[in-house]
Write an enzyme that holds these catalytic residues in place. Structure first.
Site, PDB file in Angstrom:
ATOM      1  N   ASP A 264      70.121  22.951   9.697  1.00 54.11           N
ATOM      2  CA  ASP A 264      71.213  22.754  10.641  1.00 54.11           C
ATOM      3  C   ASP A 264      70.729  22.128  11.948  1.00 54.11           C
ATOM      4  OD1 ASP A 264      69.872  25.330  11.052  1.00 54.11           O
ATOM      5  OD2 ASP A 264      71.260  25.546  12.726  1.00 54.11           O
ATOM      6  N   GLU A 265      71.655  21.528  12.645  1.00 52.15           N
ATOM      7  CA  GLU A 265      71.485  21.077  14.033  1.00 52.15           C
ATOM      8  C   GLU A 265      70.181  20.307  14.270  1.00 52.15           C
ATOM      9  OE1 GLU A 265      74.031  24.453  16.429  1.00 52.15           O
ATOM     10  OE2 GLU A 265      71.986  24.946  15.864  1.00 52.15           O
ATOM     11  N   SER A 266      69.804  19.495  13.310  1.00 53.13           N
ATOM     12  CA  SER A 266      68.598  18.689  13.486  1.00 53.13           C
ATOM     13  C   SER A 266      69.011  17.350  14.101  1.00 53.13           C
ATOM     14  CB  SER A 266      67.889  18.495  12.141  1.00 53.13           C
ATOM     15  OG  SER A 266      66.578  18.019  12.337  1.00 53.13           O
TER      16      SER A 266
END
Length: 543
Positions: free
Chosen positions: A355-357
Site C-alpha cells: 500500500d501507499e508506495s
C-alpha cells in the site's frame, strides 16, 4: 495502513419458569413454541424471551431455541471430554481455567467414552456437515451441558458462547459469589465468513508479547480466527530476521515519537504463534513493501538505489519510502525474509503490504508485486496484499485486502482473487468515535458504534459478492496508541460488533437489538477488565 490525508455480574441469572410449555426463540425465524409469530406471544412468553436475551450473546448465533429452566454449576461439576482427542482435552482444560478462578468450584477435566452422568459438561466431536469446521451445537438442560462440533475449532467457538451464557462475573480473576446458573436451550451456530480477523500494528508503537497475548484472548472471545500482525513499517522493524540482523538491532530501536522501540525474537514470535494456535487463531505476519520500508532502508544502505542508509523515522507521514525495485539484492533480501517468516508461521498466509508506495513508479511497482507473489508462493504460502496490489496480475492464490478503493476490490474479484473486507470507513478501529475523541485519527471517518456495525460486506462494493469474500478484518493502527489501555478503548466495543458482522448471518443482525445486547454486555466487558468507550448510543449496564 493509513491514508495520505492523515497527519494524526450481570446479576446471577435466575430464569423462573413462567409457563408449562417451553418457549422457542429462533433467531433466524422468530416463532413461539406453538408456531405463532412472536407478535402474538403471551406476556409471560415475552418476559421469558427478554430474560434469555439478557445473555447478550455476541456474535449472535444462527439459531437459539430456549427452554424454561436452568443448569447450575456446582462443586460436583466436572468437564468430560470425548476420549481419543488430545485437542479436546486441551480445550476442556481451557474451559476449566476460565471457570475456576471466579467460581472457586475446582472443576476438573476427565475423558470418557460416553456422555457423563447429570450435573456435568460434556465436550465431543460429532459428524454434522451443516456445522462446517467452526460450527457447534450447544445443548443445555437441567441435567447438564453438551457441546458438540465437527472439529475441535468448533468446540472452542462454542465455549465462547457458553461463557457468555453464564453471569458476567465468571470473567473475573478472583473468586465471586454464586450461584452459577445457565438458562437451558439449544444453540446451533456456524460462521458466515471463513476468515474473521483483527490486525494489530506493532510497528508504529511496539507492543510486547504479553500485550499481544492479551489481544489474542480478547479477539478469541468473539470467535475471531486470525491475528494479522503489522510487523514492519517506516518507524520500526519488529521481527528478528537472522540473516539480516540490523533490521531489529537498528531498525527496531525506535518508534513514533522517538521512544524506545522493540522487537520479537524468533522464539518469542513462535511462542505467540503457539499461543494463538491454542485458541484456534492463525497469526498472519505482515512485512509491508515496497513502501513503508524506512526502517529497513535505515538498516541496510544497499536496499536504497543510492546505497545510502536513511535516517530512522519517528513521525507519522506515509508514502515517502521505497525499496530499490531494480536491484537484485532487494529480491535476495525479500527471499530471506519470506523464507525465515514462512518457516516460523504454520498458517497459509504471509501479508506483503503493497500500500501507499507513492514514490514507486507504477512501471516498477507492478513487476515488483508480481515477483513478490512468486517468492511467497515458492516458500509455500499465499500472499495477502492491501488493495493496491490489484494493479498487478494477481495469482489465484493471492488475497487482496480492501481498505480504500472499491475499484481495487472489484478488480481483485474480476481476477478471481479472494477479498478481505476492511473498509477504513467502517472497520478501522483507530478512527476516532467523534470529534471529542482524544485518541486516534479521523482521516477516513469518525466511526461511532452504529456505523461500525451497520454494513454488509457482501453488498458494500458493487461487483464484490459474498462468493468473492474470504472474510472480514478489523485493523487497528497505533500512531497515537502507546499502551493496552488506549488500544482497548479504541477497539472496544467496536470490535465485538465487527466480529458479529463477520460471524452472524445478515438475517439476524439488527442495530436496534444489537445495541440492547451490547448495553447488557457492558457488565462482561467490565468483568474482563476491558477499558471500553461508553458510547451514548447505548444504554450500558455494568452490573
Amino acid at each position: 495502513m493509513q491514508s495520505t490525508l492523515r497527519t494524526q455480574v450481570l446479576k446471577a441469572v435466575a430464569i423462573v419458569a413462567m409457563a408449562s410449555a417451553a418457549v422457542s426463540c429462533r433467531t433466524q425465524a422468530p416463532a413461539s413454541s406453538t408456531g405463532t409469530s412472536t407478535s402474538t406471544t403471551s406476556a409471560s412468553e415475552r418476559l421469558t424471551n427478554e430474560r434469555l436475551t439478557e445473555q447478550s450473546l455476541i456474535p449472535m448465533p444462527v439459531s437459539v431455541t430456549a427452554t424454561n429452566n436452568l443448569f447450575e454449576l456446582t462443586s460436583n461439576t466436572d468437564i468430560y471430554v470425548q476420549d481419543g482427542s488430545p485437542e479436546l482435552r486441551n480445550i476442556g482444560q481451557y474451559l476449566a481455567n476460565l471457570l475456576n478462578p471466579s467460581t472457586g468450584l475446582g472443576i476438573g477435566v476427565q475423558t470418557t467414552q460416553r456422555a457423563p452422568k447429570q450435573g456435568n459438561i460434556y465436550l465431543a466431536l460429532r459428524n454434522d456437515a451443516a456445522l462446517g469446521d467452526e460450527g457447534y451445537e450447544l445443548t443445555i438442560t437441567r441435567d447438564g451441558v453438551q457441546l458438540v462440533a465437527n472439529k475441535p475449532a468448533g468446540v472452542f467457538r462454542g465455549i465462547q458462547t457458553l461463557r457468555q451464557s453464564l453471569p458476567a462475573r465468571v470473567e473475573m480473576t478472583s473468586q465471586q459469589a454464586g450461584p452459577w446458573q445457565i438458562p437451558t436451550g439449544t444453540i446451533r451456530d456456524y460462521p458466515t465468513y471463513e476468515y474473521r480477523g483483527a490486525m494489530l500494528d506493532v510497528a508504529r508503537h511496539f507492543f510486547g508479547v504479553e500485550d499481544v497475548k492479551r489481544y489474542i484472548d480478547l479477539i478469541a472471545a468473539y470467535k475471531m480466527n486470525a491475528l494479522h500482525l503489522h510487523l514492519a513499517d517506516d518507524q520500526g522493524w519488529r521481527i528478528e530476521i537472522k540473516s539480516w540482523p540490523r533490521l531489529t538491532t537498528h531498525g527496531g530501536s525506535t518508534q513514533v515519537g522517538g521512544g524506545k522501540g522493540g522487537f520479537y525474537t524468533q522464539e518469542q514470535y513462535k511462542d505467540l504463534v503457539r499461543y494463538a494456535q491454542e485458541r484456534y487463531i492463525t497469526i498472519i505476519p505482515e512485512i509491508d513493501m515496497p513502501g513503508h520500508t524506512n526502517a529497513a532502508l535505515a538498516s541496510y544502505p544497499e536496499l536504497n538505489c543510492d546505497n545510502k542508509a536513511r535516517e530512522l523515522y519517528t513521525g507519522i507521514e506515509v508514502g515517502f519510502s521505497t525499496l530499490c525495485t531494480e536491484k537484485e539484492i532487494t529480491y535476495k533480501f525479500i527471499d530471506d525474509v519470506v523464507r525465515e517468516l514462512a518457516a516460523m508461521t504454520p498458517g497459509p498466509f504471509l501479508h506483503m503490504g503493497g500500500d501507499e508506495s507513492h514514490v514507486t513508479p507504477m512501471k516498477d511497482y507492478i513487476p515488483f508485486i508480481n515477483r513478490v507473489q512468486d517468492i511467497v508462493e515458492k516458500h509455500g504460502k499465499r500472499m495477502i496484499g492491501w488493495d493496491e496490489v490489484t494493479n498487478a496480475k494477481l495469482k489465484p492464490s493471492t488475497v487482496a485486502q480492501f481498505w480504500a478503493k472499491a475499484d481495487y476490490a472489484k478488480s481483485a474479484a474480476q481476477q478471481g482473487a479472494k477479498v478481505i473486507m476492511s473498509p477504513a470507513t467502517k472497520a478501522y478501529l483507530d478512527m476516532q468515535y467523534d470529534s471529542t475523541t482524544k485518541l486516534g485519527l479521523h482521516w477516513a471517518a469518525y466511526i461511532e458504534l452504529d456505523s461500525a456495525y451497520i454494513w454488509d460486506p457482501a453488498t458494500m462494493v458493487p461487483g464484490v459478492t459474498k462468493a468473492h469474500i474470504l472474510g472480514v478484518e478489523a485493523p487497528i493502527w497505533t500512531e497515537t496508541l502507546t499502551n493496552m489501555e488506549q488500544l482497548e478503548y479504541m477497539a472496544f466495543p467496536r470490535l465485538p460488533g465487527i466480529a458479529e458482522v463477520a460471524w452472524s448471518p445478515s438475517t439476524v443482525r439488527d442495530w436496534n437489538t444489537y445495541k440492547v445486547r451490547l448495553g447488557k454486555h457492558g457488565a462482561r466487558l467490565k468483568a474482563m477488565g476491558i477499558n471500553y468507550y461508553p458510547s451514548k448510543l447505548v444504554q450500558w449496564s455494568e452490573q
